[in-house]
Design a protein around this motif. Sequence first.
Motif, PDB file in Angstrom:
ATOM      1  N   TYR A  51       0.857  -1.180   0.000  1.00  0.00           N
ATOM      2  CA  TYR A  51       0.000   0.000   0.000  1.00  0.00           C
ATOM      3  C   TYR A  51       0.893   1.231   0.000  1.00  0.00           C
ATOM      4  O   TYR A  51       1.887   1.270   0.720  1.00  0.00           O
ATOM      5  N   HIS A  53       0.465   5.652  -0.249  1.00  0.00           N
ATOM      6  CA  HIS A  53      -0.324   6.864  -0.444  1.00  0.00           C
ATOM      7  C   HIS A  53       0.405   7.709  -1.483  1.00  0.00           C
ATOM      8  O   HIS A  53       1.568   8.055  -1.308  1.00  0.00           O
ATOM      9  N   ILE A  54      -0.272   8.032  -2.571  1.00  0.00           N
ATOM     10  CA  ILE A  54       0.337   8.840  -3.628  1.00  0.00           C
ATOM     11  C   ILE A  54       0.207  10.318  -3.301  1.00  0.00           C
ATOM     12  O   ILE A  54       1.146  11.077  -3.457  1.00  0.00           O
ATOM     13  N   LYS A  67      -5.265   9.594  -3.575  1.00  0.00           N
ATOM     14  CA  LYS A  67      -4.867   8.550  -4.510  1.00  0.00           C
ATOM     15  C   LYS A  67      -3.926   7.580  -3.810  1.00  0.00           C
ATOM     16  O   LYS A  67      -3.009   7.999  -3.095  1.00  0.00           O
ATOM     17  N   LYS A  69      -1.814   3.620  -4.291  1.00  0.00           N
ATOM     18  CA  LYS A  69      -1.347   2.534  -5.167  1.00  0.00           C
ATOM     19  C   LYS A  69      -1.302   1.278  -4.311  1.00  0.00           C
ATOM     20  O   LYS A  69      -0.633   1.234  -3.280  1.00  0.00           O
ATOM     21  N   GLY A  81      -1.081  -4.218  -9.930  1.00  0.00           N
ATOM     22  CA  GLY A  81      -1.276  -2.960  -9.221  1.00  0.00           C
ATOM     23  C   GLY A  81      -2.665  -2.409  -9.454  1.00  0.00           C
ATOM     24  O   GLY A  81      -3.287  -2.673 -10.481  1.00  0.00           O
ATOM     25  N   ILE A  83      -4.569   1.434  -8.852  1.00  0.00           N
ATOM     26  CA  ILE A  83      -4.624   2.810  -8.375  1.00  0.00           C
ATOM     27  C   ILE A  83      -6.060   3.032  -7.915  1.00  0.00           C
ATOM     28  O   ILE A  83      -7.008   2.778  -8.657  1.00  0.00           O
ATOM     29  N   MET A  85      -8.666   5.856  -6.530  1.00  0.00           N
ATOM     30  CA  MET A  85      -8.898   7.291  -6.431  1.00  0.00           C
ATOM     31  C   MET A  85     -10.207   7.517  -5.672  1.00  0.00           C
ATOM     32  O   MET A  85     -11.256   7.047  -6.107  1.00  0.00           O
ATOM     33  N   THR A 103      -3.098  -1.660 -13.010  1.00  0.00           N
ATOM     34  CA  THR A 103      -1.807  -1.469 -13.657  1.00  0.00           C
ATOM     35  C   THR A 103      -1.055  -2.792 -13.663  1.00  0.00           C
ATOM     36  O   THR A 103      -1.474  -3.742 -13.011  1.00  0.00           O
TER      37      THR A 103
END
Length: 105
Positions: A51, A53-54, A67, A69, A81, A83, A85, A103
């Motif tokens: 995990y 955090h973007i 966001k 990942k 993967g 993503i 949101m 992804t």
Amino acid sequence: MKKHWMIPLLMLILVISWPLSRGSAAPDYARWGTLAVKEAQQKYNAEIVDYKHIGRTQIKPKLAEEKFKLLVRSKAGREFGVIVMIRFNPSTDKLQSIQFLETRS
């Protein structure tokens, strides 16, 4: 006069221990990260392996997006993967939407 060394020593101890004494409050995104993991587990019926955090984007005054990942492992062992949101109102913390984008990793 010999006790002058105690004040710098006490200040050093205070400076070193200060970050520890503030407590470990959860970051602002923690609630949304928990939701991202839970929703991805349900959607993909899989284990979340990692995990990240973007970041947060302020889209409008009453709309923000967090966001994340995630690395997902299916029951068959396939890793991929995702993503996630999450859009919400930052004033009320009311959820607006959740989107998933797969992804390769």
